[in-house]
Design a protein around this motif. Sequence first.
Motif, PDB file in Angstrom:
ATOM      1  N   ASN A 233      27.256  11.260  -3.305  1.00 45.92           N
ATOM      2  CA  ASN A 233      25.767  11.729  -2.875  1.00 45.92           C
ATOM      3  C   ASN A 233      25.726  13.331  -3.419  1.00 45.92           C
ATOM      4  O   ASN A 233      25.492  13.375  -3.204  1.00 45.92           O
ATOM      5  N   THR A 266      25.940   9.225   4.168  1.00 42.08           N
ATOM      6  CA  THR A 266      24.751  10.079   2.607  1.00 42.08           C
ATOM      7  C   THR A 266      25.118  11.694   2.820  1.00 42.08           C
ATOM      8  O   THR A 266      23.972  12.034   2.310  1.00 42.08           O
ATOM      9  N   PRO A 268      25.794  14.649   0.882  1.00 45.93           N
ATOM     10  CA  PRO A 268      25.779  15.626   0.064  1.00 45.93           C
ATOM     11  C   PRO A 268      26.894  16.307  -0.868  1.00 45.93           C
ATOM     12  O   PRO A 268      27.351  17.697  -0.465  1.00 45.93           O
ATOM     13  N   THR A 383      23.038   7.678  -3.566  1.00 47.99           N
ATOM     14  CA  THR A 383      22.326   8.180  -3.570  1.00 47.99           C
ATOM     15  C   THR A 383      22.279   9.372  -4.582  1.00 47.99           C
ATOM     16  O   THR A 383      23.725  10.089  -4.657  1.00 47.99           O
ATOM     17  N   THR A 385      20.038  12.976  -5.712  1.00 49.06           N
ATOM     18  CA  THR A 385      19.626  14.233  -5.468  1.00 49.06           C
ATOM     19  C   THR A 385      18.579  14.850  -6.704  1.00 49.06           C
ATOM     20  O   THR A 385      20.409  15.162  -7.043  1.00 49.06           O
ATOM     21  N   CYS A 407      22.906   4.791  -9.587  1.00 43.78           N
ATOM     22  CA  CYS A 407      22.821   4.756  -7.750  1.00 43.78           C
ATOM     23  C   CYS A 407      21.433   4.170  -7.383  1.00 43.78           C
ATOM     24  O   CYS A 407      20.692   3.832  -7.632  1.00 43.78           O
ATOM     25  N   ARG A 409      19.708   5.224  -5.001  1.00 43.23           N
ATOM     26  CA  ARG A 409      18.387   5.631  -4.660  1.00 43.23           C
ATOM     27  C   ARG A 409      17.959   7.229  -4.742  1.00 43.23           C
ATOM     28  O   ARG A 409      19.787   7.688  -4.162  1.00 43.23           O
ATOM     29  N   LEU A 411      16.352  10.895  -5.249  1.00 44.38           N
ATOM     30  CA  LEU A 411      15.762  11.380  -4.610  1.00 44.38           C
ATOM     31  C   LEU A 411      15.092  12.632  -5.410  1.00 44.38           C
ATOM     32  O   LEU A 411      15.448  13.290  -6.527  1.00 44.38           O
ATOM     33  N   PRO A 416      19.895  14.104   1.069  1.00 47.33           N
ATOM     34  CA  PRO A 416      19.604  12.492   1.410  1.00 47.33           C
ATOM     35  C   PRO A 416      19.767  11.745   2.706  1.00 47.33           C
ATOM     36  O   PRO A 416      19.721  10.883   2.865  1.00 47.33           O
ATOM     37  N   HIS A 427      19.662   1.215   0.279  1.00 44.03           N
ATOM     38  CA  HIS A 427      20.708   1.880   0.884  1.00 44.03           C
ATOM     39  C   HIS A 427      22.101   1.013   0.473  1.00 44.03           C
ATOM     40  O   HIS A 427      22.861  -0.314   1.066  1.00 44.03           O
TER      41      HIS A 427
END
Length: 494
Positions: A233, A266, A268, A383, A385, A407, A409, A411, A416, A427
């Motif tokens: 992530n 999730t 990071p 995820t 970000t 990914c 998701r 952000l 995340p 997810h």
Amino acid sequence: MIEETSKENIEVRIQMASEAYQFLKNTTIKQRAAFMNAVADQIEALGEELLTTAHTETSLPLARLTGEKARTVGQWRSYAKAVASGIYTEPRIDLAQPEKQKGDLRKYNIGLGPVVVFGASNFPFAFSTAGGDTASAIGAGCPVIVKAHPAHCQTSQMMADAIANTVKEYGWPEGIFSHITGTSYEIGTYLTEHKDIQAVAFTGSFNGGKALFDIASRRENPIPVFAEMGSINPVFALENLIENKAETLAKEYISSLTLGVGQFCTNPGVFIAVKGESLDRFITVVKNEITGIVPANMLHKGIYESFEKHKIEAISQPDIEIIAFIETEEGKGSAAVIQTDAQSFINNPVLSKEVFGPFGIIVTCENREELIQIAQNLKGQLTITVAATSDDIRENSELIHFLKDKCGRLLFNGMPTGVEVVYAMQHGGPFPSTTDARFTSVGPDAVKRFVRPISFQNWPDEFLPEELKNENPLQINRIVDGEVNLGSLKLETV
């Protein structure tokens, strides 16, 4: 001592599930939704004993478990509402027309068949025995056999009893839901290899998920394995944002990194930015914040030992600088953050491995080109970000272009950790974060994993499933001759 379910017992359970599947095929979406709401009621009624049992087995705080229980109840209810709407049956009707050679065609989705769900250790309610995998499979019309996670067997049994009680109250076949226990890998292998099992859901390590995927792929009749297997992530911090918010961003990052002793899928794990005065300020705050993180018990001995092993492996790599390190306490997750440069990160696969726990890597880049290089070399993630201003996004469009490929998701600011149980949540991500990036394991769309389409050609109305009958008795939206239609079809029957 965890009781090892015998192969004979498992065989009986699979046979019961196969028979229950024939029953579920003849239930309507409304009936299954009512059943799911009844399960939610049973779980909601479980009192303090459930919370204290889970707390004892997992060391998770009671406040966290209270919230997770509410989330689990909410999952069953929101998935039930989605199932009742008919959205996952996807009824399609193309009426007979003189120019059509095939005549009347009608298609909808049915459940795949018996599903095996492997409970996760880090979410004893929401991703385990009565979690989203079980709820979505039953909603799809699939019986479920749960392999309990050995780290919280008593908790698992209590949740299993809630589902089994609902099955009994409804008078449905016992094989709708089964709960088995054990610690041997042979159980998972036997279940996944069995010819009557039609899908597998798993949340856990890469090695565990990939092993199940390989077993399922080698079968005479291969089946899907929906495995969530981990993610680092990454957070990409861009120039304008980190210049203006270095200190705040550092606190947000450490808070998310160490939340729940870092035991979130999730978490990071990697922070990436171009080096300079702003990143130096960020690192200074990271050092200060880490010193205030008190080591806490991890979920179980296996996770603690794995965390320590992978943490030490990462710290032992060349071209690494330790930014902050809390002395290890037996059984507790002691936070650490290290730093490396972009080329070392790209060229050393050890640094891209998930370290499940409160461990982070700060990757310093020379320029934007190295940010893009990292993005291009990333493996699939749950995820990613982007810590950025709007100007940052405009100035880094090529970077964003590559991140979209990596990914499930993406952000824009924030962190995340925290996964909302809603329709728009994704997810799941490209391999190796999951085995099938087309699906999510969180949110009502999780039901999609366990259905397949079947088309009926020129069938008399009385023999069609409720979802496809002319009168539309379930009152659901259908695509009729290419147009959304909620009404009935006034046709001459033959």
